[in-house]
Design an enzyme around this catalytic site. Structure first.
Site, short mmCIF file in Angstrom:
data_model
loop_
_atom_site.label_atom_id
_atom_site.label_comp_id
_atom_site.label_asym_id
_atom_site.label_seq_id
_atom_site.Cartn_x
_atom_site.Cartn_y
_atom_site.Cartn_z
N GLU A 57 0.67 -8.59 2.54
CA GLU A 57 0.48 -9.43 1.36
C GLU A 57 -0.97 -9.90 1.20
O GLU A 57 -1.52 -9.87 0.11
CB GLU A 57 1.42 -10.64 1.48
CG GLU A 57 1.41 -11.59 0.31
CD GLU A 57 2.12 -11.04 -0.91
OE1 GLU A 57 2.66 -9.93 -0.83
OE2 GLU A 57 2.10 -11.73 -1.94
N ASP A 58 -1.59 -10.32 2.29
CA ASP A 58 -2.88 -11.01 2.17
C ASP A 58 -4.11 -10.13 2.31
O ASP A 58 -5.15 -10.43 1.73
CB ASP A 58 -2.97 -12.16 3.20
CG ASP A 58 -2.05 -13.31 2.84
OD1 ASP A 58 -1.42 -13.24 1.77
OD2 ASP A 58 -1.95 -14.24 3.64
#
Ligand code: MN
Length: 529
Positions: free
Chosen positions: A76-77
């Site tokens: 996600e990051d």
């Protein structure tokens, strides 16, 4: 800043060579992937991953789960490709990381009264309880560092923790997590009350400590006379939030709360627990109505102990909790202690990992539907809380392809469903609601200007019946307005009321006066699109 991976090993129960190898690889991969990534506090992002992993090790999870904890934000990051993660760490870890990522998209801004249903949704979306446990460990570190987050966001995150995550940790029987999550969020959600309770507890425990210590000495002497020397004791101070809840129940009268300071007696066997209770009651008079046998009748989350409250004879009152070491471990770590056992046995490498993992919690009578069924791997574990067994049972039967489990509909979901905004906010609606209902549930202005809708990214007509778990985006136009046809296309009274008043009163004037709906709070940028 350095992070010593040994801190993780030290928290684990005798990690194997393979465990250490896996964790070292995950550690290196995560620190490389996040090396330019910072947190709000300005600290390296890796701090968060390292602390999440330590939280998992601290509740005795196995190497696979701890590794997934180190890797939980890398898709996600920092844009690590799922394929690459899979190549490096295999299906099981990819599955866990994907699960945590998916759960991260659910955000609770809802009414308290639906919190219990949302908890169920979180569980059913987790598919594998380990996903939920990683999420809890992640949330614990985020709560510990919440001071660095913007104040408006602090309250939202803290309420979500208080309403959803802390109760889930409690239901999983992981007291270690539930108590800290509660107390941390309590300070943000009810800051004045939290300070008040903290002061009260400090003062009361100072007052009562001498009585408790004196009682312990005399209890040990009494037990020794009966040849019960193989025991040890400690005490626990009640959590802030649970004290607060109890105070509310007793009209803020602290004198009615006997267990803010409780003595714990650890015995070797269950028989010894009862014997100790008998000896205590023979010497000190118990308070009526305060004797509880959670050994014979465990709490729904699996908690076991004997509780009693006695007059100490010198004006004091003490609550005593008697249990074995094993019961204590269960109370602190709950379901986590069962899972790490499983991981240690190395049974979790098959492709079917998540299915077989659930399998061990299933009651004996439930046949498995999976074609690749292998009954040898079915270990029945009777210590799992009933509610979890029920859910697991539903999971196994449904095996829903889209992640959301059809069978969880059972009670609440027969009548209501959860629909998500593209940002992951949750709106709950009655079954058969349409995008128009959804639009009005967000804001009457959005409802009144609805021009179109997308469900899971695809345009649909406005009379489409929405289904549980769908992501809906409303397209608004200034020129769009309700027509009487919309009345047949809506299910909620709220939408019908707005549409009727718009159609009857005729146009523009109605639009402005409408108030936002009561349940969900959206920031202004959510309103336009
Ligand atoms: Mn995280």
């Amino acid at each position: 800043m350095t992070y010593d991976i040994k801190e993780i090993f030290d928290l684990m129960d005798s990690p194997t060579k393979e465990d250490i190898e896996l964790l070292t690889r995950a550690y290196t991969f995560a620190s490389e992937a996040h090396k330019d990534h910072k947190r709000f506090s300005g600290e390296p992002y890796f701090t968060h991953l390292f602390e999440t992993a330590k939280n998992l090790a601290g509740i005795k999870m196995g190497a696979v789960t701890i590794s997934a904890g180190l890797l939980h934000d890398c898709i996600e990051d920092v844009g690590i490709k799922p394929e690459d993660l899979q190549k490096e760490f295999g299906d099981e870890i990819l599955f866990l990381v994907n699960g945590v990522t998916k759960l991260g998209k659910l955000k609770y801004r809802g009414a308290e009264r639906y919190a219990a249903s949302l908890q169920k949704l979180f569980v059913s979306m987790s598919q594998d309880i380990r996903v939920l446990i990683i999420k809890l460990a992640d949330r614990l570190h985020n709560m510990r560092t919440l001071e660095f987050v913007r104040p408006e966001k602090q309250v939202r995150i803290a309420s979500e923790t208080l309403e959803i995550f802390a109760p889930l940790a409690y239901r999983l029987g992981i007291r270690r997590l539930s108590c800290e999550l509660e107390d941390l969020s309590f300070k943000y959600v009810y800051s004045k009350e939290a300070k008040m309770v903290q002061e009260l507890l400090k003062q009361k425990s100072k007052e009562n400590m001498p009585t408790l210590e004196k009682f312990v000495r005399s209890l040990k002497k009494t037990l020794a006379r009966e040849q019960m020397t193989n025991i040890h004791t400690d005490y626990r101070l009640k959590g802030l939030y649970s004290t607060f809840r109890k105070l509310k129940k007793h009209n803020n009268d602290i004198e009615k709360i006997y267990d803010f300071l409780a003595l714990r007696v650890f015995a070797e066997t269950v028989a010894d627990c009862y014997k100790i209770l008998g000896i205590i009651h023979g010497v000190w008079r118990p308070l009526p109505g305060r004797i509880k046998d959670y050994i014979a009748l465990p709490k729904p989350n699996g908690y076991q102990s004997l509780h009693t409250t006695v007059f100490t004879g010198d004006g004091g009152i003490v609550e005593i909790q008697i249990r074995t070491e094993e019961m204590h471990l269960n109370a602190e770590y709950g379901i986590a202690s069962h899972i790490s056992y499983k991981e240690q046995k190395g049974e979790s490498n098959s492709k079917d990992a998540q299915v077989s993992w659930f399998r061990q919690f299933l009651p004996k009578t439930i046949p498995f539907v999976s074609a690749s069924d292998n009954h040898k791997s079915c270990v029945i574990n009777d210590d799992i809380p009933t509610w979890m067994k029920d859910l697991v049972e539903q999971q196994a039967r449904a095996q829903a392809p889209n992640g959301i489990d059809e069978d969880v509909k059972a009670d609440f979901f027969a009548l209501r469903m959860f629909i998500f905004t593209p940002k992951g906010d949750v709106v709950d609606l009655p079954i058969d609601s349409t995008p128009i209902d959804f639009a009005y549930a967000i804001h009457s202005d959005i409802g009144n200007h609805t021009a179109g809708a997308k469900v899971n990214g695809r345009m649909v007509s406005l009379d489409t019946k929405l289904k549980n778990g769908e992501i809906v985006e409303i397209i608004t136009k200034n020129s769009a307005k309700p027509s009487s046809k919309w009345l047949d296309m809506t299910k909620t009274n709220m939408a019908k009321k707005h549409i009727r008043s718009f159609v009857e009163e005729g146009n523009t004037k109605a639009t402005k006066i409408m108030k936002p709906t009561k349940i969900f709070h959206f920031k202004s940028k959510d309103k336009k699109k």
